[in-house]
Design an enzyme around this catalytic site. Structure first.
Site, PDB file in Angstrom:
ATOM      1  N   LYS A   6      -1.910   2.551  12.324  1.00  0.00           N
ATOM      2  CA  LYS A   6      -1.331   2.981  11.063  1.00  0.00           C
ATOM      3  C   LYS A   6      -1.760   2.022   9.956  1.00  0.00           C
ATOM      4  CE  LYS A   6       1.062   0.118   9.816  1.00  0.00           C
ATOM      5  NZ  LYS A   6       0.801  -1.329   9.536  1.00  0.00           N
ATOM      6  N   TYR A  33       6.777   1.861   7.811  1.00  0.00           N
ATOM      7  CA  TYR A  33       7.706   1.960   8.949  1.00  0.00           C
ATOM      8  C   TYR A  33       9.019   2.599   8.503  1.00  0.00           C
ATOM      9  CZ  TYR A  33       4.673  -0.984  11.800  1.00  0.00           C
ATOM     10  OH  TYR A  33       3.608  -1.476  12.500  1.00  0.00           O
TER      11      TYR A  33
HETATM   12  P1  NAD Z   1      -6.777  -8.488  11.385  1.00  0.00           P
HETATM   13  O1  NAD Z   1      -7.145  -9.000  10.048  1.00  0.00           O
HETATM   14  O2  NAD Z   1      -6.027  -9.389  12.300  1.00  0.00           O
HETATM   15  O3  NAD Z   1      -8.063  -7.966  12.178  1.00  0.00           O
HETATM   16  C1  NAD Z   1      -8.917  -7.011  11.664  1.00  0.00           C
HETATM   17  C2  NAD Z   1     -10.163  -6.872  12.509  1.00  0.00           C
HETATM   18  O4  NAD Z   1     -11.106  -6.210  11.686  1.00  0.00           O
HETATM   19  C3  NAD Z   1     -10.806  -8.187  12.938  1.00  0.00           C
HETATM   20  O5  NAD Z   1     -11.493  -7.998  14.155  1.00  0.00           O
HETATM   21  C4  NAD Z   1     -11.838  -8.434  11.849  1.00  0.00           C
HETATM   22  O6  NAD Z   1     -12.937  -9.211  12.282  1.00  0.00           O
HETATM   23  C5  NAD Z   1     -12.287  -7.013  11.560  1.00  0.00           C
HETATM   24  N1  NAD Z   1     -12.878  -6.795  10.233  1.00  0.00           N
HETATM   25  C6  NAD Z   1     -13.964  -6.063   9.987  1.00  0.00           C
HETATM   26  N2  NAD Z   1     -14.262  -6.031   8.684  1.00  0.00           N
HETATM   27  C7  NAD Z   1     -13.353  -6.784   8.087  1.00  0.00           C
HETATM   28  C8  NAD Z   1     -13.120  -7.137   6.731  1.00  0.00           C
HETATM   29  N3  NAD Z   1     -13.893  -6.711   5.724  1.00  0.00           N
HETATM   30  N4  NAD Z   1     -12.071  -7.927   6.473  1.00  0.00           N
HETATM   31  C9  NAD Z   1     -11.267  -8.360   7.456  1.00  0.00           C
HETATM   32  N5  NAD Z   1     -11.421  -8.040   8.758  1.00  0.00           N
HETATM   33  C10 NAD Z   1     -12.466  -7.265   9.060  1.00  0.00           C
HETATM   34  O7  NAD Z   1      -5.983  -7.151  11.129  1.00  0.00           O
HETATM   35  P2  NAD Z   1      -4.855  -6.526  12.038  1.00  0.00           P
HETATM   36  O8  NAD Z   1      -3.554  -7.157  11.654  1.00  0.00           O
HETATM   37  O9  NAD Z   1      -5.273  -6.505  13.449  1.00  0.00           O
HETATM   38  O10 NAD Z   1      -4.828  -5.030  11.431  1.00  0.00           O
HETATM   39  C11 NAD Z   1      -5.761  -4.066  11.834  1.00  0.00           C
HETATM   40  C12 NAD Z   1      -5.100  -2.694  11.758  1.00  0.00           C
HETATM   41  O11 NAD Z   1      -3.963  -2.678  12.619  1.00  0.00           O
HETATM   42  C13 NAD Z   1      -4.567  -2.321  10.394  1.00  0.00           C
HETATM   43  O12 NAD Z   1      -4.747  -0.949  10.169  1.00  0.00           O
HETATM   44  C14 NAD Z   1      -3.083  -2.646  10.457  1.00  0.00           C
HETATM   45  O13 NAD Z   1      -2.290  -1.835   9.592  1.00  0.00           O
HETATM   46  C15 NAD Z   1      -2.782  -2.345  11.894  1.00  0.00           C
HETATM   47  N6  NAD Z   1      -1.661  -3.128  12.428  1.00  0.00           N
HETATM   48  C16 NAD Z   1      -0.682  -2.481  13.110  1.00  0.00           C
HETATM   49  C17 NAD Z   1       0.365  -3.173  13.653  1.00  0.00           C
HETATM   50  C18 NAD Z   1       1.419  -2.459  14.440  1.00  0.00           C
HETATM   51  O14 NAD Z   1       2.465  -3.038  14.715  1.00  0.00           O
HETATM   52  N7  NAD Z   1       1.168  -1.237  14.852  1.00  0.00           N
HETATM   53  C19 NAD Z   1       0.438  -4.567  13.489  1.00  0.00           C
HETATM   54  C20 NAD Z   1      -0.590  -5.216  12.816  1.00  0.00           C
HETATM   55  C21 NAD Z   1      -1.644  -4.485  12.296  1.00  0.00           C
END
Ligand code: NAD
Length: 368
Positions: free
Chosen positions: A114, A199
């Site tokens: 999401k 959420y």
């Molecule tokens: P994060 O920043 O921790 O990781 C993002 C990933 O994308 C990394 O592997 C990074 O290397 C990569 N990436 C590629 N291009 C990038 C750029 N231009 N800038 C930054 N990172 C880049 O992010 P996250 O917290 O894992 O979030 C990723 C997705 O998951 C989002 O859509 C977020 O909304 C979702 N999320 C959901 C939950 C949940 O509880 N369901 C929790 C956290 C995140």
């Protein structure tokens, strides 16, 4: 260096769905890879990452080989991997559509984090791409797979609170890194609203099973603060549901971590506090008999999601939270931004059908 967890893989791989996880951020590393290992029907078969070294370190820690690690440019090589039936997209929001479309073209089913896209139009394109390719699409709304949120929904819809009148929900946290992708409009599609406020919107819609008919919002964006040059700091919003039910929400990147949901009916009320963390959810029900805090079995929200989507793939079902459920939240959020921009109430043309954007297959809850 990631630690190898001592967790069982209960079924042979041939009877489980193999996933390629795209994006090894915090969520993937801390939650998803460990959760897949406790799933009854899923496992991680491959990792797709921008940093090959990081991918290989994770691969080794989780019994994968270096050959199971792909860079973004090598993504299409997964087409030849018959053991990869599904792709889990865990990338910044602006990248969801591109990777869903590329996965669908390879005939892989897609579980997408999401918010599904950047806005309702973007999310509709995602749904259309999966329909065209005849692959399943699930929006990863973990809170629709928990026994606590289902107990709240049952209390609301089963009449335990009497006629429901009002809801309120808060989801706030402090973001300190002005350079994070979450603070860039082009990568995130907005600030706290599509990241954490979603959420509140999603769970209000879930517990009622209906869609808002009108929305109203105001937002605050202190552009002098480098964190909020591109996205808002806080949003306060109201959703008007059928039958005169009103719901208010608060979301922010500037206020201490708080996650709550409250529902007030004529004969009782419920409170979830906290309502949205990965574990430790608490539900309190108050009715004529007094206040009661039900207990629930232990489980993992991400394992629940893996189990459900894999069951849909193995048994031919439709996910409870398909792409359409992701679109429905974007419709509300787009209208909230429009309302904040214009200062006016925005009316929505929503389906009157119950659970209109959800699949027919309800999740199996732990202990049931
Ligand atoms: P994060 O920043 O921790 O990781 C993002 C990933 O994308 C990394 O592997 C990074 O290397 C990569 N990436 C590629 N291009 C990038 C750029 N231009 N800038 C930054 N990172 C880049 O992010 P996250 O917290 O894992 O979030 C990723 C997705 O998951 C989002 O859509 C977020 O909304 C979702 N999320 C959901 C939950 C949940 O509880 N369901 C929790 C956290 C995140």
């Amino acid at each position: 260096m990631p630690q190898k967890p001592d967790l069982p893989n209960p079924k042979p791989e041939s009877r489980r769905v193999g996933y390629a996880i795209v994006g090894i951020g915090k969520l993937t590393a801390d939650e998803l890879i460990p959760a897949a290992r406790t799933s009854e029907n899923s496992y991680v078969a491959a990792l797709v990452t921008s940093e090959e070294d990081k991918g290989e370190a994770f691969a080794r820690a989780f019994d994968l080989s270096d050959r199971d690690v792909y860079t973004y440019d090598q993504f299409e090589e997964l087409a030849d991997r018959e053991d990869v039936q599904a792709v889990y997209i865990v990338l910044p929001n602006s990248m969801h559509r591109e990777y869903v479309e590329r996965a669908a073209k390879m005939g892989k089913h897609v579980l997408c984090e999401k918010p599904l896209g950047m806005n309702a139009d973007d999310a509709r394109q995602i749904v259309a791409a999966c329909k065209k390719a005849r692959v399943k699409l699930m929006t990863a709304y973990r809170c629709q797979y928990t026994p606590e949120h289902w107990a709240a929904r049952d209390a609301v819809q089963g009449g335990r609170l009497g006629k429901v009148k009002l809801l309120d929900s808060i989801h706030t946290q402090v973001e300190t890194d002005a350079t994070a992708w979450r603070m860039k409009q082009d990568l995130a599609g907005g600030g706290p609203l599509p990241d954490v406020g979603i959420y509140s919107v999603n769970i209000m819609r879930f517990v009622l099973g209906t869609e808002p008919e009108w929305v109203f919002a105001a937002l605050h964006q202190p552009k002098s603060d480098p964190r909020f040059r591109e996205v808002e700091e806080s949003v306060a919003f109201t959703l008007g549901f059928p039958g005169g039910i009103m719901a208010t929400g608060l979301t922010s990147y500037g206020a201490a971590k708080t996650t709550t949901l409250r529902v007030l009916g004529e004969d009782g009320s419920l409170l979830m506090d906290p309502a949205f963390p990965y574990d430790g959810l608490k539900l309190q029900l108050t009715d004529e008999a007094g206040t009661h805090q039900p207990s629930f079995p232990e489980y993992d929200q991400f394992t629940q999601e893996f189990n459900h989507f894999s069951r849909c793939i193995l048994e031919g079902g439709t996910p409870w939270t398909p792409g359409e459920e992701g679109v429905a939240d974007h419709v509300v959020m787009d209208a909230l931004y429009e309302s904040a921009r214009t200062g006016k109430v925005v009316t929505l043309k929503s389906s009157r059908k119950k659970d209109a954007s959800r699949g027919p297959d309800k999740p199996q809850l732990p202990g049931k």
